[in-house]
Design a protein around this motif. Structure first.
Motif, mmCIF file in Angstrom:
data_model
loop_
_atom_site.group_PDB
_atom_site.id
_atom_site.type_symbol
_atom_site.label_atom_id
_atom_site.label_comp_id
_atom_site.label_asym_id
_atom_site.label_seq_id
_atom_site.Cartn_x
_atom_site.Cartn_y
_atom_site.Cartn_z
ATOM 1 N N SER A 205 27.710 36.612 57.491
ATOM 2 C CA SER A 205 28.910 37.077 57.405
ATOM 3 C C SER A 205 30.017 36.477 57.722
ATOM 4 O O SER A 205 31.108 37.112 58.423
ATOM 5 C CB SER A 205 28.588 38.489 58.425
ATOM 6 O OG SER A 205 27.818 39.179 57.861
ATOM 7 N N ALA A 206 30.122 35.209 57.567
ATOM 8 C CA ALA A 206 31.363 34.280 57.702
ATOM 9 C C ALA A 206 32.137 34.172 56.425
ATOM 10 O O ALA A 206 31.306 34.629 55.448
ATOM 11 C CB ALA A 206 30.890 32.881 58.163
ATOM 12 N N VAL A 207 33.349 34.143 56.494
ATOM 13 C CA VAL A 207 34.229 34.162 55.370
ATOM 14 C C VAL A 207 33.801 32.888 54.177
ATOM 15 O O VAL A 207 33.421 31.975 54.696
ATOM 16 C CB VAL A 207 35.668 34.029 55.616
ATOM 17 C CG1 VAL A 207 35.987 35.396 56.208
ATOM 18 C CG2 VAL A 207 35.958 32.565 56.229
ATOM 19 N N ASP A 230 40.561 32.827 54.022
ATOM 20 C CA ASP A 230 40.223 34.469 54.560
ATOM 21 C C ASP A 230 38.816 35.094 53.668
ATOM 22 O O ASP A 230 38.720 36.092 54.254
ATOM 23 C CB ASP A 230 41.195 35.447 54.924
ATOM 24 C CG ASP A 230 42.254 35.230 55.870
ATOM 25 O OD1 ASP A 230 41.876 34.456 56.889
ATOM 26 O OD2 ASP A 230 43.352 35.101 55.942
ATOM 27 N N GLY A 231 38.795 34.434 52.742
ATOM 28 C CA GLY A 231 37.709 34.916 51.941
ATOM 29 C C GLY A 231 38.082 35.884 50.973
ATOM 30 O O GLY A 231 37.092 36.515 50.262
ATOM 31 N N ALA A 232 39.281 36.019 50.749
ATOM 32 C CA ALA A 232 39.952 37.151 49.973
ATOM 33 C C ALA A 232 40.311 36.316 48.647
ATOM 34 O O ALA A 232 40.494 35.391 48.556
ATOM 35 C CB ALA A 232 41.044 37.851 50.712
ATOM 36 N N TYR A 233 40.237 37.272 47.578
ATOM 37 C CA TYR A 233 40.768 36.757 46.191
ATOM 38 C C TYR A 233 41.812 38.160 45.614
ATOM 39 O O TYR A 233 41.283 39.442 46.138
ATOM 40 C CB TYR A 233 39.627 36.534 45.541
ATOM 41 C CG TYR A 233 38.822 37.617 44.871
ATOM 42 C CD1 TYR A 233 38.884 38.523 43.879
ATOM 43 C CD2 TYR A 233 37.637 38.037 45.720
ATOM 44 C CE1 TYR A 233 38.275 39.383 43.244
ATOM 45 C CE2 TYR A 233 36.745 39.317 45.341
ATOM 46 C CZ TYR A 233 37.088 40.123 44.197
ATOM 47 O OH TYR A 233 36.421 40.962 43.955
ATOM 48 N N ALA A 234 42.416 37.778 44.751
ATOM 49 C CA ALA A 234 42.963 38.667 44.042
ATOM 50 C C ALA A 234 43.233 38.263 42.765
ATOM 51 O O ALA A 234 43.874 37.213 42.270
ATOM 52 C CB ALA A 234 44.588 39.062 44.478
ATOM 53 N N ILE A 235 43.031 38.922 41.491
ATOM 54 C CA ILE A 235 43.092 38.756 40.147
ATOM 55 C C ILE A 235 44.102 39.822 39.441
ATOM 56 O O ILE A 235 43.836 41.145 39.468
ATOM 57 C CB ILE A 235 41.764 38.697 39.359
ATOM 58 C CG1 ILE A 235 40.979 37.357 39.999
ATOM 59 C CG2 ILE A 235 42.065 38.300 37.828
ATOM 60 C CD1 ILE A 235 39.801 37.320 39.489
ATOM 61 N N LEU A 236 45.220 39.337 38.935
ATOM 62 C CA LEU A 236 46.198 40.191 38.278
ATOM 63 C C LEU A 236 46.065 40.239 36.958
ATOM 64 O O LEU A 236 45.561 39.536 36.132
ATOM 65 C CB LEU A 236 47.732 40.074 38.823
ATOM 66 C CG LEU A 236 47.933 39.423 40.178
ATOM 67 C CD1 LEU A 236 49.444 38.906 40.549
ATOM 68 C CD2 LEU A 236 47.862 40.494 41.159
ATOM 69 N N GLY A 237 46.639 41.554 36.220
ATOM 70 C CA GLY A 237 46.849 41.540 34.883
ATOM 71 C C GLY A 237 45.671 41.556 34.065
ATOM 72 O O GLY A 237 45.558 41.180 32.957
ATOM 73 N N LEU A 238 44.620 42.562 34.567
ATOM 74 C CA LEU A 238 43.262 42.605 33.772
ATOM 75 C C LEU A 238 43.637 43.864 32.931
ATOM 76 O O LEU A 238 43.835 45.055 33.711
ATOM 77 C CB LEU A 238 42.335 42.674 34.771
ATOM 78 C CG LEU A 238 41.682 41.568 35.427
ATOM 79 C CD1 LEU A 238 40.432 41.709 36.395
ATOM 80 C CD2 LEU A 238 41.194 40.406 34.543
ATOM 81 N N GLU A 239 43.387 44.089 31.656
ATOM 82 C CA GLU A 239 43.561 45.151 30.878
ATOM 83 C C GLU A 239 42.348 45.974 31.155
ATOM 84 O O GLU A 239 41.413 45.737 31.867
ATOM 85 C CB GLU A 239 43.364 44.588 29.480
ATOM 86 C CG GLU A 239 44.365 44.042 29.020
ATOM 87 C CD GLU A 239 45.645 44.685 28.886
ATOM 88 O OE1 GLU A 239 45.649 46.144 28.722
ATOM 89 O OE2 GLU A 239 46.861 44.113 28.448
ATOM 90 N N ALA A 240 42.790 47.419 31.237
ATOM 91 C CA ALA A 240 42.055 48.463 31.757
ATOM 92 C C ALA A 240 40.553 48.425 30.767
ATOM 93 O O ALA A 240 40.666 48.173 29.611
ATOM 94 C CB ALA A 240 42.548 49.987 31.322
ATOM 95 N N GLY A 241 39.379 48.624 31.515
ATOM 96 C CA GLY A 241 38.357 48.349 30.905
ATOM 97 C C GLY A 241 37.215 47.991 31.928
ATOM 98 O O GLY A 241 37.226 48.250 32.988
#
Length: 277
Positions: A205-207, A230-241
């Motif tokens: 349970s570590a990042v 912090d073990g976080a990610y973000a991916i922008l601009g993905l077309e709906a699907g």
């Protein structure tokens, strides 16, 4: 980490129709303009050798759909600004433009880049030759076109593919001979796209910092990112699907999250924990 992964510099063009606050404004023209805010971001650059991937943007223009005669482009900014694309990660953005634009439909952006350079972690600097991006601009078509409507917000995402734009000559083992700058940019209409975010932890349970997150559509690679400290990610601009998302970290077996649904103009959260081996 996989040095061949696609890494993105991102311009987010936010077109917001604003209400006129001045008491002397003409009510009939209140919805004729919107506020244009241009921002940019990047995903982590997957290499241990490069500390900076720099570009200087001198001008950004936009074209109304169907306009081709005369001077169809509208200048959004001519203020030169330099950025290390590797400073902008996991959804962090830097503001480029904030101004009012007429409502309407826009189908093409031109980005003018006057300078580009790569700095290695040992301090070696390579000043790169910029192709026509400094004189005629880098043309980025918007498909589907983006519409600015009075009283509403529209967003345009420009993905600057850093890994394909800064092409190394040579390699880390034998030494670099320089880099070639081949700007590669893709436009995504965020009114038809969404965002994928989440956190990754390991069996304790570590990042999980530096875990690779790859997105596939119908077995075709779409994009990737890496988790932060912090073990976080973000991916922008993905077309709906619907997408399959592959998580890879150290020596753990990869985890595949199948049929992850991305909805237009919404955020989808996908967390993962790597099990005990």
């Amino acid at each position: 980490m996989n040095s061949k992964a696609k890494i993105y510099f991102t311009l987010i063009i936010v077109l917001v129709s604003a209400l006129m606050l001045s008491s002397c404004s003409d009510p009939e023209n209140e919805s004729a303009y919107g506020t244009l805010s241009v921002r940019m971001t990047d995903a982590p650059f997957p290499t241990d050798d490069v500390s900076e991937a720099n570009v200087t943007v001198t001008k950004v223009e936009v074209r109304g759909k169907g306009e081709s005669q005369g001077s169809p482009f509208m200048t959004l900014t001519e203020e030169p600004a330099s950025y290390n694309l590797l400073d902008l990660t996991n959804g962090v953005t830097a503001s480029l433009v904030d101004l009012e634009v007429p409502v309407g439909t826009y189908d093409l952006v031109r980005v003018y880049v006057s300078e580009a350079s790569v700095v290695l972690k040992d301090g070696t600097t390579y000043d790169l030759k910029v192709p026509s991006g400094s004189s005629s601009g880098i043309k980025v078509f918007i498909s589907p076109s983006i519409e600015v409507v009075g009283g509403l917000t529209s967003e345009l995402l420009l993905d600057f593919d850093v890994a394909n734009s800064f092409v190394p000559q040579g390699n880390a083992k034998d030494g670099y001979n320089g880099f070639t700058f081949k700007p590669t940019i893709k436009a995504t209409n965020l009114s038809t796209a969404g965002r994928l975010v989440g956190s990754v932890t390991d069996s304790l349970s570590a990042v999980a910092e530096g875990a690779q997150v790859s997105v596939y559509a119908a077995d075709t690679f779409n994009t990737s990112s890496f988790t932060d400290a912090d073990g976080a990610y973000a991916i922008l601009g993905l077309e709906a699907g619907s997408y399959d998302v592959v998580f890879e970290y150290l020596t753990y077996d990869s985890i595949v999250a199948e049929d992850v649904t991305i909805n237009a103009a919404n955020v989808t959260t996908q967390d993962v924990e790597f099990p005990v081996q």
